[in-house]
Design an enzyme around this catalytic site. Sequence first.
Site, PDB file in Angstrom:
ATOM      1  N   ASN A  36       0.852  -1.187   0.000  1.00 19.82           N
ATOM      2  CA  ASN A  36       0.000   0.000   0.000  1.00 19.82           C
ATOM      3  C   ASN A  36       0.894   1.246   0.000  1.00 19.82           C
ATOM      4  O   ASN A  36       1.692   1.429   0.917  1.00 19.82           O
ATOM      5  CB  ASN A  36      -0.889  -0.039   1.253  1.00 19.82           C
ATOM      6  CG  ASN A  36      -1.938   1.053   1.236  1.00 19.82           C
ATOM      7  OD1 ASN A  36      -1.734   2.105   0.639  1.00 19.82           O
ATOM      8  ND2 ASN A  36      -3.054   0.798   1.891  1.00 19.82           N
ATOM      9  N   TYR A 125      -7.278  15.407 -10.380  1.00 22.04           N
ATOM     10  CA  TYR A 125      -6.363  14.484 -11.051  1.00 22.04           C
ATOM     11  C   TYR A 125      -5.190  15.264 -11.658  1.00 22.04           C
ATOM     12  O   TYR A 125      -4.022  14.927 -11.462  1.00 22.04           O
ATOM     13  CB  TYR A 125      -7.132  13.731 -12.134  1.00 22.04           C
ATOM     14  CG  TYR A 125      -6.332  12.699 -12.874  1.00 22.04           C
ATOM     15  CD1 TYR A 125      -5.976  11.505 -12.266  1.00 22.04           C
ATOM     16  CD2 TYR A 125      -5.948  12.909 -14.206  1.00 22.04           C
ATOM     17  CE1 TYR A 125      -5.251  10.541 -12.957  1.00 22.04           C
ATOM     18  CE2 TYR A 125      -5.233  11.957 -14.893  1.00 22.04           C
ATOM     19  CZ  TYR A 125      -4.885  10.777 -14.265  1.00 22.04           C
ATOM     20  OH  TYR A 125      -4.169   9.824 -14.951  1.00 22.04           O
ATOM     21  N   LYS A 129      -1.190  15.346 -10.821  1.00 26.89           N
ATOM     22  CA  LYS A 129      -0.222  14.905 -11.834  1.00 26.89           C
ATOM     23  C   LYS A 129       0.869  15.958 -12.054  1.00 26.89           C
ATOM     24  O   LYS A 129       2.044  15.621 -12.213  1.00 26.89           O
ATOM     25  CB  LYS A 129      -0.929  14.547 -13.149  1.00 26.89           C
ATOM     26  CG  LYS A 129      -1.694  13.224 -13.071  1.00 26.89           C
ATOM     27  CD  LYS A 129      -0.745  12.055 -12.822  1.00 26.89           C
ATOM     28  CE  LYS A 129      -1.456  10.782 -12.417  1.00 26.89           C
ATOM     29  NZ  LYS A 129      -0.530   9.721 -11.984  1.00 26.89           N
TER      30      LYS A 129
HETATM   31  N1  SER Z   1      -7.007   7.891 -18.778  1.00 28.83           N
HETATM   32  C1  SER Z   1      -6.857   8.902 -17.768  1.00 28.83           C
HETATM   33  C2  SER Z   1      -8.161   9.429 -17.335  1.00 28.83           C
HETATM   34  O1  SER Z   1      -9.040   9.488 -18.126  1.00 28.83           O
HETATM   35  C3  SER Z   1      -6.013  10.023 -18.268  1.00 28.83           C
HETATM   36  O2  SER Z   1      -4.723   9.892 -17.824  1.00 28.83           O
HETATM   37  O3  SER Z   1      -8.299   9.805 -16.220  1.00 28.83           O
END
Ligand code: SER
Length: 301
Positions: A36, A125, A129
């Site tokens: 984990n 997200y 990143k």
């Molecule tokens: N495939 C991923 C997503 O749609 C993009 O990095 O979140």
Amino acid sequence: MKLRGLLPEGQIVAGYIKGAEPKGFLLESGPAEEANVLNGGQLAAIVKKYNIDTIYNLAALLSAVAERKPLMAWDVQMNGLLNILEIAREQHVAVFTPSSIGSFGPETPHDGTPQDTIQRPRSMYGVTKVATELLSDYYFHKYGVDTRSVRFPGLISHVTLPGGGTTDYAVEIYYAAVKGEEFVCPIAAGTYMDMMYMPDALKAAVDIMQADPARLVHRNSFNIASMSFDPEIIYRKIQEHIPGFKMRYEVDPVRQAIADSWPNRMDDSCAREEWGWTPSYDLESMTVDMIEALRKKLAVK
Ligand code: SER
């Protein structure tokens, strides 16, 4: 499994979390350990036990899920990475942590998106990143940790279904087509995104870690590209092979807003120059392969 195919038996340890224990060939083909990313002690012990020299850090929540669970996405993506980088610093381990087309935002040039450009994403997200790229570069410059990364496009595979990504439609469309079902597309016509077939993505993940470090001007993270399409283009491509296939639209506003903020097509010339990146698949060859593989998997004639 790709790495196990390249290295002698017993050298690749598969990491898993509780509830997602490996089964079948993955379990039988080599060692596996609960790993984990939020448990630094657990990871450090595994690195020591197996004398691990490279970590592929693939733990992440994809874009649509991360919008539903932003705190968990931050925790897994950032605290998980920090745990891994600290172990890498202490135990001299190289680290691959994927970045994404999601690291770009609305102000990024969308066509021919350069390697070095504006990165102001508005999704959690994307925020994680960009921070992943910066933190990985920080550990390289400050401590000499061998961190490397690629910005993956939407990845298309017939093996494991993605969960909660914005680009998932480009996988699901093949399942619907092969099952003979109508596909309900959550992304609007005219929305272009970079996509890649899984064998090319795996090749990139291996090649970047094997690249001669003396040639690397960049590290975290490289644009890589192989194809770009919108829902109409992939729909028509599948129809060439499955003529009765039908699609209609029910656009999901969350995914659409994310997709609109991402590049239409990235410029991957730095990856080509610095470590020889070249993809093997285009939309036609991927489509032929996907349909054939899914027909076998789903036992459809
Ligand atoms: N495939 C991923 C997503 O749609 C993009 O990095 O979140």
